[in-house]
Design a protein around this motif. Structure first.
Motif, PDB file in Angstrom:
ATOM      1  N   LEU A   1      16.855  34.422  60.484  1.00 12.34           N
ATOM      2  CA  LEU A   1      18.212  33.991  60.819  1.00 12.34           C
ATOM      3  C   LEU A   1      18.210  32.887  61.872  1.00 12.34           C
ATOM      4  CD1 LEU A   1      20.176  37.351  60.812  1.00 12.34           C
ATOM      5  CD2 LEU A   1      20.517  35.407  59.287  1.00 12.34           C
ATOM      6  N   ARG A   2      17.289  32.960  62.816  1.00 12.27           N
ATOM      7  CA  ARG A   2      17.218  31.890  63.821  1.00 12.27           C
ATOM      8  C   ARG A   2      16.884  30.557  63.154  1.00 12.27           C
ATOM      9  NH1 ARG A   2      14.079  32.567  69.020  1.00 12.27           N
ATOM     10  NH2 ARG A   2      15.472  30.881  69.601  1.00 12.27           N
ATOM     11  N   ALA A   3      16.099  30.607  62.091  1.00 14.20           N
ATOM     12  CA  ALA A   3      15.716  29.381  61.399  1.00 14.20           C
ATOM     13  C   ALA A   3      16.813  28.878  60.463  1.00 14.20           C
ATOM     14  CB  ALA A   3      14.429  29.618  60.604  1.00 14.20           C
ATOM     15  N   SER A   4      17.654  29.787  59.969  1.00 16.04           N
ATOM     16  CA  SER A   4      18.605  29.375  58.929  1.00 16.04           C
ATOM     17  C   SER A   4      20.076  29.417  59.346  1.00 16.04           C
ATOM     18  CB  SER A   4      18.430  30.264  57.695  1.00 16.04           C
ATOM     19  OG  SER A   4      18.771  31.607  57.999  1.00 16.04           O
ATOM     20  N   ASP A   5      20.407  30.093  60.420  1.00 17.10           N
ATOM     21  CA  ASP A   5      21.805  30.278  60.808  1.00 17.10           C
ATOM     22  C   ASP A   5      22.008  29.763  62.235  1.00 17.10           C
ATOM     23  OD1 ASP A   5      24.288  31.279  61.700  1.00 17.10           O
ATOM     24  OD2 ASP A   5      24.122  33.057  60.429  1.00 17.10           O
ATOM     25  N   ARG A   6      22.699  28.658  62.352  1.00 18.55           N
ATOM     26  CA  ARG A   6      22.917  28.016  63.653  1.00 18.55           C
ATOM     27  C   ARG A   6      23.702  28.921  64.606  1.00 18.55           C
ATOM     28  NH1 ARG A   6      24.771  21.978  63.405  1.00 18.55           N
ATOM     29  NH2 ARG A   6      22.771  21.962  62.369  1.00 18.55           N
ATOM     30  N   ASN A   7      24.699  29.623  64.103  1.00 24.80           N
ATOM     31  CA  ASN A   7      25.497  30.518  64.936  1.00 24.80           C
ATOM     32  C   ASN A   7      24.637  31.665  65.466  1.00 24.80           C
ATOM     33  OD1 ASN A   7      27.928  31.625  66.123  1.00 24.80           O
ATOM     34  ND2 ASN A   7      27.906  33.122  64.470  1.00 24.80           N
ATOM     35  N   PHE A   8      23.825  32.247  64.609  1.00 25.78           N
ATOM     36  CA  PHE A   8      22.945  33.331  65.037  1.00 25.78           C
ATOM     37  C   PHE A   8      21.977  32.829  66.106  1.00 25.78           C
ATOM     38  CE2 PHE A   8      19.189  35.934  65.006  1.00 25.78           C
ATOM     39  CZ  PHE A   8      19.712  37.220  64.984  1.00 25.78           C
ATOM     40  N   SER A   9      21.400  31.672  65.885  1.00 27.85           N
ATOM     41  CA  SER A   9      20.458  31.099  66.833  1.00 27.85           C
ATOM     42  C   SER A   9      21.127  30.857  68.186  1.00 27.85           C
ATOM     43  CB  SER A   9      19.880  29.798  66.279  1.00 27.85           C
ATOM     44  OG  SER A   9      18.909  29.284  67.146  1.00 27.85           O
ATOM     45  N   ARG A  10      22.358  30.367  68.157  1.00 32.94           N
ATOM     46  CA  ARG A  10      23.111  30.126  69.389  1.00 32.94           C
ATOM     47  C   ARG A  10      23.356  31.433  70.130  1.00 32.94           C
ATOM     48  NH1 ARG A  10      28.010  30.917  70.849  1.00 32.94           N
ATOM     49  NH2 ARG A  10      28.734  31.472  68.797  1.00 32.94           N
ATOM     50  N   LEU A  11      23.750  32.478  69.403  1.00 31.49           N
ATOM     51  CA  LEU A  11      23.986  33.778  70.027  1.00 31.49           C
ATOM     52  C   LEU A  11      22.694  34.355  70.605  1.00 31.49           C
ATOM     53  CD1 LEU A  11      26.448  35.458  67.501  1.00 31.49           C
ATOM     54  CD2 LEU A  11      26.941  34.799  69.865  1.00 31.49           C
ATOM     55  N   TYR A  12      21.613  34.223  69.883  1.00 27.32           N
ATOM     56  CA  TYR A  12      20.331  34.730  70.348  1.00 27.32           C
ATOM     57  C   TYR A  12      19.910  34.028  71.645  1.00 27.32           C
ATOM     58  CZ  TYR A  12      15.543  36.424  70.207  1.00 27.32           C
ATOM     59  OH  TYR A  12      14.353  37.028  70.530  1.00 27.32           O
TER      60      TYR A  12
END
Length: 101
Positions: free
Chosen positions: A12-23
């Protein structure tokens, strides 16, 4: 955070910008809490509590995204597995048949 979801988190960090931002936000909040706790002063307790609440809220959002993504990621992994199995089993014989034929 969520060791049982390590693979899903990486995907998800590699494919989802929102998830990466939250992480990244969760990691930054965690670091900020640790820095304030290390100061060991009582006057920062309210700030620490607020940061911990923010961190928990972000963690809950991350968990919800992981829950929603789990079936999709599992399906993608299964399709990748099937494609790899097909390439290893069928593609070499199809290639040999085209070269011989």
């Amino acid at each position: 955070m969520f060791p049982e979801y390590r693979d899903q988190i990486e995907a998800l960090r590699a494919s989802d910008r929102n998830f990466s931002r939250l992480y990244d936000k969760h990691c930054a909040l965690d670091q900020e809490v640790q820095q304030l706790v290390a100061r060991k002063t009582n006057d920062l307790q309210t700030d620490i509590e607020q940061l911990k609440k923010q961190k928990l809220a972000v963690k809950e959002q991350i968990y919800a995204l992981l829950q929603n993504a789990a079936p999709t990621l599992a399906l993608k992994q299964y399709k990748n597995y099937l494609n790899q199995e097909w390439r290893e089993a069928v593609a070499p014989s199809a290639y040999r048949a085209s070269v011989v034929g």
